[in-house]
Design a protein around this motif. Structure first.
Motif, PDB file in Angstrom:
ATOM      1  N   ASN A   1       0.939  -1.258  -0.096  1.00 37.25           N
ATOM      2  CA  ASN A   1       0.193  -0.067  -0.077  1.00 37.25           C
ATOM      3  C   ASN A   1       0.869   1.320  -0.017  1.00 37.25           C
ATOM      4  O   ASN A   1       1.431   1.644   1.122  1.00 37.25           O
ATOM      5  N   PRO A   2       0.937   1.894  -1.404  1.00 35.89           N
ATOM      6  CA  PRO A   2       2.060   3.115  -1.167  1.00 35.89           C
ATOM      7  C   PRO A   2       1.495   4.364  -0.257  1.00 35.89           C
ATOM      8  O   PRO A   2       2.190   5.340   0.026  1.00 35.89           O
ATOM      9  N   GLY A   3       0.314   4.232   0.215  1.00 36.43           N
ATOM     10  CA  GLY A   3      -0.389   5.190   0.877  1.00 36.43           C
ATOM     11  C   GLY A   3       0.270   5.369   2.219  1.00 36.43           C
ATOM     12  O   GLY A   3       0.056   6.491   2.948  1.00 36.43           O
ATOM     13  N   ILE A   4       1.029   4.389   2.756  1.00 36.04           N
ATOM     14  CA  ILE A   4       1.722   4.625   4.030  1.00 36.04           C
ATOM     15  C   ILE A   4       2.957   4.809   4.207  1.00 36.04           C
ATOM     16  O   ILE A   4       3.685   4.890   5.240  1.00 36.04           O
ATOM     17  N   LEU A   5       3.503   5.357   2.975  1.00 32.07           N
ATOM     18  CA  LEU A   5       4.713   6.094   2.701  1.00 32.07           C
ATOM     19  C   LEU A   5       4.900   7.278   3.278  1.00 32.07           C
ATOM     20  O   LEU A   5       4.024   8.422   3.310  1.00 32.07           O
ATOM     21  N   TRP A   6       5.977   7.577   4.017  1.00 41.31           N
ATOM     22  CA  TRP A   6       5.844   9.099   4.560  1.00 41.31           C
ATOM     23  C   TRP A   6       5.905  10.262   3.527  1.00 41.31           C
ATOM     24  O   TRP A   6       5.398  11.243   4.006  1.00 41.31           O
ATOM     25  N   ARG A   7       6.283   9.916   2.605  1.00 41.30           N
ATOM     26  CA  ARG A   7       6.256  11.032   1.580  1.00 41.30           C
ATOM     27  C   ARG A   7       4.757  11.472   1.211  1.00 41.30           C
ATOM     28  O   ARG A   7       4.695  12.464   0.680  1.00 41.30           O
ATOM     29  N   ASN A   8       3.785  10.645   1.601  1.00 43.92           N
ATOM     30  CA  ASN A   8       2.498  11.352   1.601  1.00 43.92           C
ATOM     31  C   ASN A   8       1.795  12.489   2.455  1.00 43.92           C
ATOM     32  O   ASN A   8       0.874  12.949   2.399  1.00 43.92           O
TER      33      ASN A   8
END
Length: 628
Positions: free
Chosen positions: A209-216
């Motif tokens: 899930n890319p939504g849990i990367l800090w860059r978001n």
């Protein structure tokens, strides 16, 4: 939704058919694919590794609908309550198996009301919470407390190494979520320019899930620009290297089930400074409890606690966490999910009974009276047995089910416990048969597997094939310590001795009981005969229907499988009875006796004399047993 949940309650009482040709798993774990490689996935794999069961992990792309149809299993373990809820609404038949759910915290975004969640959880076998706070919250909304278990999370004691503190950093570990209060984290880092902070997080290749990367997070670039802050993306296998660089672990979450990094940090001997959520109060005990923060604690208070923890270089934090290994975690959940049978409990295989959970393979769904086998071989399984020491009395109630059956039509049955045959060539008809056997509880192999093998090609007296299936009614193990009756043993109506009868017997009468099958027996356990240790003779008082039959040897006696010599004399108890004095000295004082009565020719009183109306088929009339 109310009706859907009601169906789950009903389905708990109905087993799915367990065909011998279909793979039936012991446990199926259900995990959202976005969790693959992270904590919810890891939890399932830890439980699986700690188990000796046949397991399977089913990954689903969505929480509200399974991507694949779940395979049949005796138990299902869901890593998130929303996956469990929507799976069972779609597949209500799953509730006939044991359902376990890992509950981390409430998530209002899953479309499940508190009322529906409580009702759903009460249909499940066990609900596991990672902290006592969540357990109390679920009790408060009406979840049955008997279904709730607190299992604190874990970490690998060997993977995370302790180190000395003194010059390390303040560490933050994990993926990005708004509930982790990233803005407050920025304010803390900015307020402590002389303290270095290290954020260790998963990279794009480590999460589904890319939504849990800090860059978001919109403020992430500003955080990265602070000179006392370092950001590292790492695979989990390298996390211990970064914990080695930390003196303090910081968690500012508003909501957590754990978090697991508290345990990992403590195993690495770092002091946790964490908000009062999840299992913080369960884990941070003793001197570490003073480093628990209110969720809305101001930045100044957080800074003060971090500085105090930095000065505390002597505290052995590792020692406070060594009991929290993953091996203990997996073992505890397996113990809770295991179906535990307690000696003395009756297993009822009829519809609505508890027997549905013990069916292993080769059965149809339970019916009003018992459960019918699909073919020649069928199996039940007792995963764990408690209070099984010493001699036990195993009891089975079973019969044949089919069309145009009577007592003259039978099939031979073999019953095995593990690899040992305990009943062989049992003649099974449409008349319910109660089989009993004394077994050594100290030698029981757990799980206990009981296999029923019905002969394939049975024919009646006219040579016609018998089309019938085994039907199982009840099962029970009893401690024989309860059977300590004084001799002589009398088998009149309502006497406890009748519980020692095995095979086909009629209802006990005023002074005895008639056998109703060609073979019937009585079991005398060690607890019953311990007062007669040095016995030589076994005295059986009874009779057959006709004296002429008796004289022609119509009844044979077997003791522990052998045929002893015996003499007959008139009984002083009743002129119509005989005392059969069996010489059993050759058994050298066996601690348990099985006495079998074989009457090949059964007759009814009406067949002997037309003036009688009793049409029951009678074999041997047992009145009394004594040892001398």
């Amino acid at each position: 939704m109310k009706d859907a949940i009601a169906r789950l309650h009903r389905n708990k009482k109905v087993a799915r058919p367990l065909d011998t040709k279909t793979v039936v798993y012991d446990t199926v774990f259900v995990v959202n694919a976005n969790s693959k490689g992270w904590i919810l996935d890891k939890i399932c794999k830890i439980i699986m590794e700690a188990s000796d069961k046949n397991c399977y992990i089913l990954y689903t792309e969505r929480n509200d609908q399974l991507t694949f149809t779940p395979p049949p299993a005796h138990e299902y373990f869901f890593s998130h309550y929303s996956v469990a809820f929507w799976s069972l609404i779609k597949y209500p038949e799953l509730s006939s198996s044991r359902v376990g759910v890992w509950f981390t915290h409430f998530d209002n975004g899953k479309g499940i009301s508190v009322k529906d969640l409580s009702a759903f959880f009460n249909t499940c076998y066990k609900i596991f919470t990672p902290n006592s706070r969540d357990k109390s919250a679920l009790e408060a909304i009406g979840v049955d407390k008997e279904k709730l278990r607190v299992i604190l999370g874990g970490a690998d004691n060997n993977f995370f190494r302790p180190h000395k503190r003194g010059k390390g950093k303040v560490g933050i570990v994990g993926a990005y979520y708004p509930r982790k209060q990233p803005s407050k984290l920025y304010d803390v880092v900015a307020s402590m320019p002389n303290t270095h902070f290290l954020l260790v997080a998963p990279g794009p290749n480590d999460v589904s899930n890319p939504g849990i990367l800090w860059r978001n997070w919109t403020g992430f670039n500003a955080l990265k620009r602070l000179e006392n802050f370092t950001y590292i993306e790492s695979a989990y296998e390298h996390f211990p290297d970064y914990y080695d660089k930390m003196d303090i672990y910081l968690s500012l979450s508003e909501l957590e089930g754990g978090p697991i990094p508290i345990i990992e940090a403590m195993m690495s001997n770092a002091i946790p400074v964490a908000t009062d959520t999840g299992f913080a109060r369960d884990i941070m005990v003793g001197e570490t409890s003073k480093y628990i923060l209110d969720v809305d604690a101001p930045v100044s208070e957080i800074v003060e606690l971090i500085n105090e923890a930095k000065r505390n270089t002597k505290l052995n934090v590792r020692a406070l966490s060594e009991h929290l290994g993953w091996d203990n975690f997996g073992r505890k959940i397996n113990e809770e999910m295991n179906l535990v049978y307690t000696v003395g409990e009756k297993i009822d295989f009829s519809e609505g009974g508890n027997g549905v959970f013990y069916l292993r393979e080769g059965w149809f769904s339970p019916e009003l009276r018992g459960v019918k086998a699909r073919g020649e071989t069928s199996v039940i399984n007792l995963p764990e047995i408690r209070q099984s020491n010493g001699p036990l009395l195993l009891s089975l109630s079973l019969w044949l089910a089919g069309d145009k059956l009577d007592i003259s039509k039978y099939k031979q049955l073999e019953v095995k416990v593990g690899h040992e045959t305990i009943f062989n060539s049992v003649e099974l008809s449409n008349v319910p048969l109660k089989l009993k056997k004394i077994i050594d509880g100290n030698k029981l192999t757990q799980p206990m597997t009981i296999e029923f093998i019905l002969c394939k090609d049975a024919k009646d007296l006219e040579g016609e094939a018998i089309n019938a299936n085994l039907k199982l009614g009840e099962f029970k193990l009893e401690s024989l310590d309860e059977f300590k009756e004084n001799f002589p043993l009398t088998f009149s109506s309502s006497n406890k001795e009748n519980e020692l009868l095995s095979g086909l017997w009629h209802i006990a009468e005023k002074s005895g009981v008639w056998s109703s099958g060609k073979r019937a027996s009585v079991l005398l356990p060690s607890s019953t005969i311990q007062s007669r240790v040095s016995y030589k003779n076994l005295i059986v008082t009874g009779r057959v229907l006709e004296v002429s039959q008796e004289e022609s040897g119509a009844c044979s006696f077997y003791v522990n499988g052998t045929k002893p010599e015996y003499e007959v004399r008139a009984s002083t108890q009743d002129p119509g009875l005989k005392d059969y004095i069996l010489d059993v000295s050759y058994l050298k004082g066996s601690s348990a006796l099985e006495i079998e009565f074989e009457t090949p020719q059964l007759m009814s009183p009406k067949e002997v004399d037309a003036k009688f109306t009793d049409e029951r088929k009678l074999g041997f009339y047992l009145s009394k047993i004594d040892l001398d």
